[in-house]
Design a protein around this motif. Structure first.
Motif, PDB file in Angstrom:
ATOM      1  N   LYS A   1      10.906  14.716  22.369  1.00 51.61           N
ATOM      2  CA  LYS A   1      11.596  13.980  21.377  1.00 51.61           C
ATOM      3  C   LYS A   1      13.165  14.368  21.562  1.00 51.61           C
TER       4      LYS A   1
ATOM      5  N   GLY B   1       2.141   1.373   9.460  1.00 50.99           N
ATOM      6  CA  GLY B   1       2.378   0.534   8.366  1.00 50.99           C
ATOM      7  C   GLY B   1       3.932   0.157   8.726  1.00 50.99           C
TER       8      GLY B   1
ATOM      9  N   ASN C   1       3.119   5.513   9.538  1.00 51.91           N
ATOM     10  CA  ASN C   1       3.814   5.243  10.709  1.00 51.91           C
ATOM     11  C   ASN C   1       3.241   4.069  11.093  1.00 51.91           C
TER      12      ASN C   1
ATOM     13  N   TYR D   1      -0.329  14.897   8.875  1.00 56.80           N
ATOM     14  CA  TYR D   1       0.301  15.370  10.191  1.00 56.80           C
ATOM     15  C   TYR D   1      -0.458  16.670  10.262  1.00 56.80           C
TER      16      TYR D   1
ATOM     17  N   GLY E   1       0.971  10.417   7.100  1.00 53.88           N
ATOM     18  CA  GLY E   1       0.136  10.243   7.971  1.00 53.88           C
ATOM     19  C   GLY E   1       0.385   9.002   8.922  1.00 53.88           C
TER      20      GLY E   1
ATOM     21  N   ILE F   1      -5.398  -0.965   6.930  1.00 52.09           N
ATOM     22  CA  ILE F   1      -5.659  -0.070   8.089  1.00 52.09           C
ATOM     23  C   ILE F   1      -6.537   0.992   7.490  1.00 52.09           C
TER      24      ILE F   1
ATOM     25  N   ASP G   1       7.129   8.725  15.159  1.00 51.14           N
ATOM     26  CA  ASP G   1       6.837   9.611  16.398  1.00 51.14           C
ATOM     27  C   ASP G   1       5.374   9.653  16.649  1.00 51.14           C
TER      28      ASP G   1
ATOM     29  N   ALA H   1       0.170   5.599   0.677  1.00 49.95           N
ATOM     30  CA  ALA H   1      -0.643   6.691   1.131  1.00 49.95           C
ATOM     31  C   ALA H   1       0.412   7.712   0.651  1.00 49.95           C
ATOM     32  N   GLY H   2       0.827   8.518   1.722  1.00 47.08           N
ATOM     33  CA  GLY H   2       1.755   9.696   1.504  1.00 47.08           C
ATOM     34  C   GLY H   2       2.935   9.207   0.491  1.00 47.08           C
ATOM     35  N   GLY H   3       3.595   8.072   0.556  1.00 40.50           N
ATOM     36  CA  GLY H   3       4.566   7.606  -0.342  1.00 40.50           C
ATOM     37  C   GLY H   3       6.128   8.222   0.730  1.00 40.50           C
ATOM     38  N   THR H   4       5.753   8.624   1.775  1.00 39.46           N
ATOM     39  CA  THR H   4       7.117   9.310   2.444  1.00 39.46           C
ATOM     40  C   THR H   4       8.053   8.213   2.878  1.00 39.46           C
ATOM     41  N   ASP H   5       7.532   7.057   3.130  1.00 35.34           N
ATOM     42  CA  ASP H   5       8.440   6.079   3.404  1.00 35.34           C
ATOM     43  C   ASP H   5       8.590   4.914   2.138  1.00 35.34           C
ATOM     44  N   VAL H   6       7.400   4.757   1.698  1.00 36.30           N
ATOM     45  CA  VAL H   6       7.604   3.809   0.631  1.00 36.30           C
ATOM     46  C   VAL H   6       8.576   4.262  -0.622  1.00 36.30           C
TER      47      VAL H   6
ATOM     48  N   PRO I   1       0.811  -1.088  -0.014  1.00 34.42           N
ATOM     49  CA  PRO I   1      -0.006   0.170   0.026  1.00 34.42           C
ATOM     50  C   PRO I   1       0.949   1.196   0.179  1.00 34.42           C
TER      51      PRO I   1
ATOM     52  N   ALA J   1       9.722  15.444  10.622  1.00 35.00           N
ATOM     53  CA  ALA J   1      10.161  16.012   9.407  1.00 35.00           C
ATOM     54  C   ALA J   1       9.767  17.422   9.062  1.00 35.00           C
TER      55      ALA J   1
ATOM     56  N   VAL K   1      14.325  15.529  11.647  1.00 29.52           N
ATOM     57  CA  VAL K   1      15.470  14.396  12.144  1.00 29.52           C
ATOM     58  C   VAL K   1      14.508  13.164  12.910  1.00 29.52           C
TER      59      VAL K   1
HETATM   60  C1  LIG Z   1      12.819  13.304   5.049  1.00 22.41           C
HETATM   61  C2  LIG Z   1      12.015  12.387   5.687  1.00 22.41           C
HETATM   62  C3  LIG Z   1      11.968  12.747   7.065  1.00 22.41           C
HETATM   63  C4  LIG Z   1      11.128  11.995   7.780  1.00 22.41           C
HETATM   64  N1  LIG Z   1      11.139  12.002   9.286  1.00 22.41           N
HETATM   65  C5  LIG Z   1       9.954  11.761  10.043  1.00 22.41           C
HETATM   66  C6  LIG Z   1      10.081  11.965  11.471  1.00 22.41           C
HETATM   67  O1  LIG Z   1      10.797  12.856  11.957  1.00 22.41           O
HETATM   68  N2  LIG Z   1       9.197  11.189  12.442  1.00 22.41           N
HETATM   69  C7  LIG Z   1       8.480   9.976  11.662  1.00 22.41           C
HETATM   70  O2  LIG Z   1       7.814   9.600  12.522  1.00 22.41           O
HETATM   71  N3  LIG Z   1       8.634   9.694  10.431  1.00 22.41           N
HETATM   72  C8  LIG Z   1       9.413  10.480   9.702  1.00 22.41           C
HETATM   73  N4  LIG Z   1       9.720  10.195   8.354  1.00 22.41           N
HETATM   74  C9  LIG Z   1       8.902   8.836   7.766  1.00 22.41           C
HETATM   75  C10 LIG Z   1       7.396   9.050   7.199  1.00 22.41           C
HETATM   76  O3  LIG Z   1       6.988  10.482   6.832  1.00 22.41           O
HETATM   77  C11 LIG Z   1       6.463   8.504   8.361  1.00 22.41           C
HETATM   78  O4  LIG Z   1       6.760   7.281   8.681  1.00 22.41           O
HETATM   79  C12 LIG Z   1       4.966   8.932   7.835  1.00 22.41           C
HETATM   80  O5  LIG Z   1       4.157   8.797   8.860  1.00 22.41           O
HETATM   81  C13 LIG Z   1       4.661   7.827   6.504  1.00 22.41           C
HETATM   82  O6  LIG Z   1       3.281   8.136   6.211  1.00 22.41           O
HETATM   83  P1  LIG Z   1       3.069   7.906   4.673  1.00 22.41           P
HETATM   84  O7  LIG Z   1       1.380   8.224   4.517  1.00 22.41           O
HETATM   85  O8  LIG Z   1       3.743   8.904   3.696  1.00 22.41           O
HETATM   86  O9  LIG Z   1       3.313   6.424   4.568  1.00 22.41           O
HETATM   87  P2  LIG Z   1       3.726   5.569   3.288  1.00 22.41           P
HETATM   88  O10 LIG Z   1       5.021   5.864   2.638  1.00 22.41           O
HETATM   89  O11 LIG Z   1       2.516   5.855   2.198  1.00 22.41           O
HETATM   90  O12 LIG Z   1       3.777   4.126   3.716  1.00 22.41           O
HETATM   91  C14 LIG Z   1       4.403   3.638   4.896  1.00 22.41           C
HETATM   92  C15 LIG Z   1       4.133   2.410   5.256  1.00 22.41           C
HETATM   93  O13 LIG Z   1       2.774   2.027   5.565  1.00 22.41           O
HETATM   94  C16 LIG Z   1       1.846   1.218   4.860  1.00 22.41           C
HETATM   95  N5  LIG Z   1       0.590   1.856   4.659  1.00 22.41           N
HETATM   96  C17 LIG Z   1       0.145   2.965   4.385  1.00 22.41           C
HETATM   97  N6  LIG Z   1      -1.063   3.118   4.602  1.00 22.41           N
HETATM   98  C18 LIG Z   1      -1.662   1.994   4.960  1.00 22.41           C
HETATM   99  C19 LIG Z   1      -2.932   1.300   5.106  1.00 22.41           C
HETATM  100  N7  LIG Z   1      -3.776   2.179   5.134  1.00 22.41           N
HETATM  101  N8  LIG Z   1      -3.102   0.258   5.567  1.00 22.41           N
HETATM  102  C20 LIG Z   1      -1.920  -0.565   5.254  1.00 22.41           C
HETATM  103  N9  LIG Z   1      -0.462  -0.359   5.454  1.00 22.41           N
HETATM  104  C21 LIG Z   1      -0.377   1.067   4.951  1.00 22.41           C
HETATM  105  C22 LIG Z   1       2.705   1.060   3.456  1.00 22.41           C
HETATM  106  O14 LIG Z   1       2.505  -0.110   2.691  1.00 22.41           O
HETATM  107  C23 LIG Z   1       4.415   1.185   3.862  1.00 22.41           C
HETATM  108  O15 LIG Z   1       4.675  -0.005   4.371  1.00 22.41           O
HETATM  109  C24 LIG Z   1      10.339  10.774   7.406  1.00 22.41           C
HETATM  110  C25 LIG Z   1      10.355  10.621   6.050  1.00 22.41           C
HETATM  111  C26 LIG Z   1      11.387  11.290   5.259  1.00 22.41           C
HETATM  112  C27 LIG Z   1      11.306  10.932   3.829  1.00 22.41           C
END
Ligand SMILES: Cc1cc2nc3c(=O)[nH]c(=O)nc-3n(C[C@H](O)[C@H](O)[C@H](O)COP(=O)(O)OP(=O)(O)OC[C@H]3O[C@@H](n4cnc5c(N)ncnc54)[C@H](O)[C@@H]3O)c2cc1C
Length: 299
Positions: free
Chosen positions: A176, A109, A107, A72, A103, A160, A116, A26-31, A24, A94, A184
């Motif tokens: 933190k 996932g 976090n 967030y 979102g 989720i 955080d 969502a925001g893609g910031t981890d994927v 999956p 971030a 960070v």
């Molecule tokens: C530069 C940078 C700085 C960052 N700093 C921080 C920080 O300070 N603190 C922090 O906590 N995180 C940080 N992150 C990590 C990230 O932003 C967070 O973990 C964020 O919450 C991920 O949300 P997302 O929607 O982008 O997830 P995605 O990248 O879309 O998904 C993350 C994971 O969750 C799964 N997923 C998403 N939605 C669902 C769903 N509905 N059901 C099942 N699985 C799902 C995906 O398959 C994947 O495994 C940072 C990332 C970057 C690139």
């Protein structure tokens, strides 16, 4: 890599059932980081962005039903009084760009111990609602959600759907430690929520064990000490010896590693400091009236 774009929640569940290895997004910031660094090369990406309800929330009498894709930024802007601990934690994620996309679902996932949102979710006692096409929906208590380093309780065909978070009934804090104020990853983090309605305290520790954890011994000690001293009713200042013992027990709940961000012993120490500080901040706020109304007979 195939990009699957369901237009509805039902369709997303059907796609996940047909392709349990689909990742999956969502925001893609981890994927996207994992894909860019070639840490992951999934056969299918399951884009959740067309499912608008995942980006919405509902404030109920007791709980907030938070869509996993609510960014967030929106938590900070709209849910500060209902979910103060999570709003504070969101502030520390971030940069504005990442906070506009990422979102709580992402976090969860990822289930990184450094995420955080986790300390705030643990401290407030959230439930994660997940669903599969085959078995329907189920609620996972946050205490049972984290299964290991970056492992969670989701089955391969589950997604989720929402996070149900009790509305704050008293002061909450999040702290933190990092090398600077923005962009960070936590060296370690601590969340604390006072629950005057049940005369209890809950905690959450981030980045100081293989999974996010609660400091349960510290909570039990503090709950007993507050009850014994009549603190919830008389609103007295918490004594330094109680705060010290709480901090020591919180340190003891850690099981950290040495890594590039910090040593294990530093993490243990810092968690103790954050535990004491967040206790003082929340208690001062409680004494000052924020939440004391919830305690019967509060003077
Ligand atoms: C530069 C940078 C700085 C960052 N700093 C921080 C920080 O300070 N603190 C922090 O906590 N995180 C940080 N992150 C990590 C990230 O932003 C967070 O973990 C964020 O919450 C991920 O949300 P997302 O929607 O982008 O997830 P995605 O990248 O879309 O998904 C993350 C994971 O969750 C799964 N997923 C998403 N939605 C669902 C769903 N509905 N059901 C099942 N699985 C799902 C995906 O398959 C994947 O495994 C940072 C990332 C970057 C690139």
């Amino acid at each position: 890599m195939d990009f699957l774009r369901p237009a509805s929640w039902e369709e997303a569940l059907a796609v996940k059932a047909a392709h349990p290895t689909a990742v999956p997004i969502a925001g893609g910031t981890d994927v996207m980081v994992e894909i860019n660094f070639d840490h992951r090369r999934p056969e299918y990406l399951l884009d959740l962005n067309r499912i608008s309800e995942l980006g919405e929330w509902t404030v109920g009498e007791e709980k907030v039903a938070l869509g996993p894709s609510v960014p967030y930024t929106k938590i900070m802007e709209n849910l500060r009084s209902e979910l103060p601990g999570l709003a504070l934690a969101s502030h520390t994620v971030a940069s504005p760009q990442i906070r506009n996309r990422g979102g709580v679902g992402g976090n969860l996932g990822c289930a990184s111990p450094a995420g955080d949102a986790h300390p705030a979710l643990l401290a407030s006692g959230a439930d994660v609602e997940v669903e599969s096409q085959a078995r329907g929906a189920r609620l996972i208590a946050i205490d049972d959600f984290y299964k290991g380093v970056k492992r969670n309780a989701l089955e391969p065909d589950e997604l989720i759907k929402a996070v149900h978070i009790p509305r704050a009934d008293g002061p909450q804090q999040f702290s933190k430690v990092g090398t600077r104020n923005a962009m960070v990853i936590a060296v370690c983090a601590f969340g604390l929520a006072l629950h005057p309605r049940t005369r209890s305290v809950r905690t959450g520790i981030g980045s100081a064990a293989p999974t996010p954890v609660r400091a349960t011994a510290a909570e039990e000690f503090l709950n007993a000490a507050l009850e014994e001293g009549g603190f919830w009713d008389n609103g007295k200042i918490i004594t330094p010896s109680i705060a010290k013992q709480f901090a020591q027990l919180a340190s003891g709940a850690c099981n950290p590693i040495d890594d590039v961000r910090g040593s294990a012993s530093y993490r243990r120490h810092a968690v103790g400091v954050m535990a004491r500080r967040t206790l003082m901040w929340t208690w001062e706020s409680y004494r000052g009236g924020n939440g004391r109304g919830a305690v019967e007979g509060a003077a």
